[in-house]
Motif scaffolding. Structure first.
Motif, mmCIF file in Angstrom:
data_model
loop_
_atom_site.group_PDB
_atom_site.id
_atom_site.type_symbol
_atom_site.label_atom_id
_atom_site.label_comp_id
_atom_site.label_asym_id
_atom_site.label_seq_id
_atom_site.Cartn_x
_atom_site.Cartn_y
_atom_site.Cartn_z
ATOM 1 N N PHE A 46 0.826 -1.102 -0.028
ATOM 2 C CA PHE A 46 0.091 -0.022 0.049
ATOM 3 C C PHE A 46 0.948 1.340 -0.167
ATOM 4 C CE2 PHE A 46 -2.328 3.370 1.912
ATOM 5 C CZ PHE A 46 -3.602 3.220 1.574
ATOM 6 N N PRO A 47 0.629 2.289 -0.968
ATOM 7 C CA PRO A 47 -0.523 2.294 -1.750
ATOM 8 C C PRO A 47 0.007 1.562 -3.056
ATOM 9 C CG PRO A 47 0.709 4.324 -1.650
ATOM 10 C CD PRO A 47 1.227 3.557 -0.851
ATOM 11 N N LEU A 48 -1.154 1.432 -3.899
ATOM 12 C CA LEU A 48 -0.894 0.770 -5.183
ATOM 13 C C LEU A 48 -0.556 1.769 -6.182
ATOM 14 C CD1 LEU A 48 -3.758 -2.125 -5.040
ATOM 15 C CD2 LEU A 48 -1.593 -2.302 -4.312
ATOM 16 N N ASN A 49 0.100 1.290 -7.325
ATOM 17 C CA ASN A 49 0.245 2.066 -8.475
ATOM 18 C C ASN A 49 -0.846 1.922 -9.273
ATOM 19 O OD1 ASN A 49 0.811 -0.214 -9.638
ATOM 20 N ND2 ASN A 49 2.949 -0.165 -9.660
ATOM 21 N N LEU A 56 -6.468 -4.801 -8.987
ATOM 22 C CA LEU A 56 -7.433 -4.798 -7.653
ATOM 23 C C LEU A 56 -8.747 -5.117 -8.371
ATOM 24 C CD1 LEU A 56 -7.835 -5.179 -4.796
ATOM 25 C CD2 LEU A 56 -7.779 -2.641 -4.856
ATOM 26 N N LYS A 57 -8.951 -4.249 -9.507
ATOM 27 C CA LYS A 57 -10.367 -4.394 -10.041
ATOM 28 C C LYS A 57 -10.552 -5.512 -10.605
ATOM 29 C CE LYS A 57 -14.485 -2.982 -11.805
ATOM 30 N NZ LYS A 57 -15.414 -2.990 -10.988
ATOM 31 N N GLU A 281 -10.978 2.948 -1.862
ATOM 32 C CA GLU A 281 -10.015 3.640 -1.236
ATOM 33 C C GLU A 281 -8.843 3.820 -2.059
ATOM 34 O OE1 GLU A 281 -8.444 6.492 1.518
ATOM 35 O OE2 GLU A 281 -10.488 5.423 1.553
ATOM 36 N N GLU A 282 -8.445 2.817 -2.863
ATOM 37 C CA GLU A 282 -7.187 3.130 -3.750
ATOM 38 C C GLU A 282 -7.515 3.875 -4.784
ATOM 39 O OE1 GLU A 282 -4.516 1.783 -3.066
ATOM 40 O OE2 GLU A 282 -4.333 0.163 -1.550
ATOM 41 N N GLU A 283 -8.813 3.697 -5.450
ATOM 42 C CA GLU A 283 -9.019 4.377 -6.598
ATOM 43 C C GLU A 283 -9.198 5.847 -6.574
ATOM 44 O OE1 GLU A 283 -13.926 3.891 -6.879
ATOM 45 O OE2 GLU A 283 -12.621 2.595 -7.997
ATOM 46 N N LYS A 284 -9.154 6.491 -5.448
ATOM 47 C CA LYS A 284 -9.187 7.967 -5.176
ATOM 48 C C LYS A 284 -8.234 8.533 -5.718
ATOM 49 C CE LYS A 284 -11.798 7.655 -0.885
ATOM 50 N NZ LYS A 284 -11.782 7.742 0.515
ATOM 51 N N ARG A 285 -6.847 8.187 -5.851
ATOM 52 C CA ARG A 285 -5.661 8.719 -6.534
ATOM 53 C C ARG A 285 -5.529 8.705 -8.066
ATOM 54 N NH1 ARG A 285 -2.110 5.426 -5.517
ATOM 55 N NH2 ARG A 285 -3.423 3.903 -4.269
#
Length: 492
Positions: A46-49, A56-57, A281-285
């Motif tokens: 975490f965090p993922l690129n 993840l999707k 959470e991850e896709e917010k970036r």
């Protein structure tokens, strides 16, 4: 249903010609477990690129497809198992067959039949041929657990007041048990969640591990690693029967856990939901990805299949586009708000400008088991404008549900290239299963075709071996009778 072409939108740069296995290619060919294993390698840390977020999707979609597949296989499996065990019992008493038939009836909510099976099985289980002393004690105690719960469920049904979670846990506590297997089964039937597990309770047998997985999948908070590891252990167990017995000279019967496929479905769907919560959470970036993913709607769809309707509505929020209206209708319908559901589906059908929307509305009528004739008209309209596997699938399902069996089998056949029936990578396994189920219900003369389809399914999906085994028995019995099959002799 998630389709491969939709997945390609999330992975536009991947090459199918890559030397290493491509998870998108595997997913498109219905190898969901293999695709998930590759995507899982990209989502560590975490965090993922950006690539990690895409993976993840994909991982959540692979889990969703596996959960959906097993949920479709389960009713077919129950129907096969019921016919198989009832056929074995037609030639004489078999305590083990009664025990397993009782579990099938339990899942079907046929409480009176379940009670009768467990009552008849009880006296003979302690001396069933081909069982060791330890196995006899185990199955006898499990039978006692099922009998007690089935009686309570039958009484609750007669009173018109379903058992509460508290009632079920009290029933579990009041049931005398000495074996680990019986304790795990009682916990599972009581609807226990992981926080209610006794400390240091071990799961050492296939039945115990399956019950533990079932309980983990009920967790209200993500337990990704623990549930995934438990799932892999259960999938390994599923490659072999739960129990084999030798009821007579030169005979053998294999028995499979009737709760296996339903448990696998819930475990995969739980993992899908938990991974999607992580994705939120991850896709917010990555706003562009977030817009493509529509993760909240996907979460609503996953919660719908999990039976968590309040959660599904929360994730769906106030979205008002056509796809969201259709999904909201399905959720409300499952909650019993049929008038609201009908209104939403009617408005969606009126606004439909594409065959895919008409098909989705038709699927919703089928899913809710309401207005089937209206759904059939929409399905036929969509099929006139856009044929293909998905369109024949829903048209055939609605024809079957409305009693038009010959027409249903014709539509199933049109969307099912016969030259690929041994190719899981060419035909959606849900389609293969539903078509075979329709044949099983309507065409005894084509039973060997169902046997062949299930043979190919179980090679790719070992948990389906219980279906192939039962179908072999039912098909052979149609020609020769159970007593004439040496492996199905009554023996006790």
């Amino acid at each position: 249903m998630f389709r491969a072409e939709r997945l390609l939108l999330f992975f536009p740069l991947l090459s199918f010609a890559a030397a290493t296995p491509d998870p998108v290619d595997l997913f498109s060919r219905h190898h969901y477990e293999e695709a998930a294993a590759l995507w899982a390698k990209d989502v560590q840390g975490f965090p993922l690129n950006e690539q990690g977020v895409r993976s993840l999707k994909g991982l959540s979609m692979a889990y969703y497809q596996s959960g959906s597949l097993y949920s479709r296989l389960q009713p077919f499996s129950l129907a096969l198992s019921s016919s198989f065990y009832e056929g074995v019992l037609a030639d004489g008493k078999s305590s083990l067959s009664l025990f397993y038939l009782g579990q099938v009836k339990y899942q079907q909510g046929a409480w009176d039949s379940a009670v009768k099976c467990f009552e008849r099985a009880g006296p003979g289980l302690s001396r069933a041929s081909g069982l060791s002393a330890l196995e006899s004690v185990r199955v006898s105690e499990e039978n006692g657990v099922f009998l007690r719960f089935a009686k309570a469920q039958r009484e609750a049904q007669r009173k018109g007041a379903p058992l509460s979670k508290r009632d079920l846990l009290k029933l579990k506590s009041a049931t005398a048990m000495t074996t680990l297997s019986a304790r795990w089964q009682a916990l599972d039937l009581a609807g226990a969640d992981p926080l209610e597990l006794p400390p240091r309770l071990k799961a050492t047998s296939p039945r115990e591990r399956r019950c533990r997985l079932s309980i983990l999948a009920r967790s209200s908070t993500p337990r990704i690693a623990e549930t995934y590891n438990a799932l892999q252990a259960v999938l390994q167990d599923a490659k072999a029967p739960e129990l084999s017995a030798n009821p007579g000279e030169n005979t053998q019967m294999d028995f499979y856990d009737p709760f296996l496929l339903e448990t696998l479905s819930r475990a995969y769907l739980a993992l899908s939901e938990w991974r999607q919560v992580q994705l939120l959470e991850e896709e917010k970036r990555f706003p562009d990805l977030a817009e493509k993913f529509s993760t909240r709607r996907s979460l609503a769809q996953t919660c719908l299949l999990r039976g968590r309707y309040a959660e599904a509505l929360q994730f769906l929020g106030a979205d008002a586009d056509v796809s969201s209206r259709i999904l909201r209708a399905k959720i409300l319908g499952k909650q019993g708000h049929l008038a609201e559901a009908r209104g939403l589906l009617d408005s969606a059908a009126e606004a439909a400008a594409a065959p895919v929307t008409l098909r989705q509305v038709a699927e919703s009528y089928y899913f809710l088991n309401i207005d089937l004739q209206k759904g059939l008209r929409l399905a036929e309209q969509a099929l006139r404008d856009q044929d293909g596997e998905n369109y024949y699938h829903i048209s055939a399902a609605l024809l079957l549900a409305t009693g038009q069996n010959d027409a249903a089998l014709e539509d199933y056949a049109k969307g099912y290239p016969i030259e690929f029936r041994d190719r899981l990578d060419q035909i959606d396994p849900e389609y293969m299963s539903d078509y075979s189920f329709a044949i099983f219900l309507n065409r005894k003369m084509r039973y060997e075709e169902v046997v062949e389809t299930l043979y190919h399914l179980q090679k790719e999906i070992p948990a389906c071996r219980q279906m192939h085994y039962a179908m072999q028995g039912v098909s052979a019995a149609e020609a020769r009778g159970y007593e004439s099959q040496r492996i199905f002799r009554k023996g006790e």
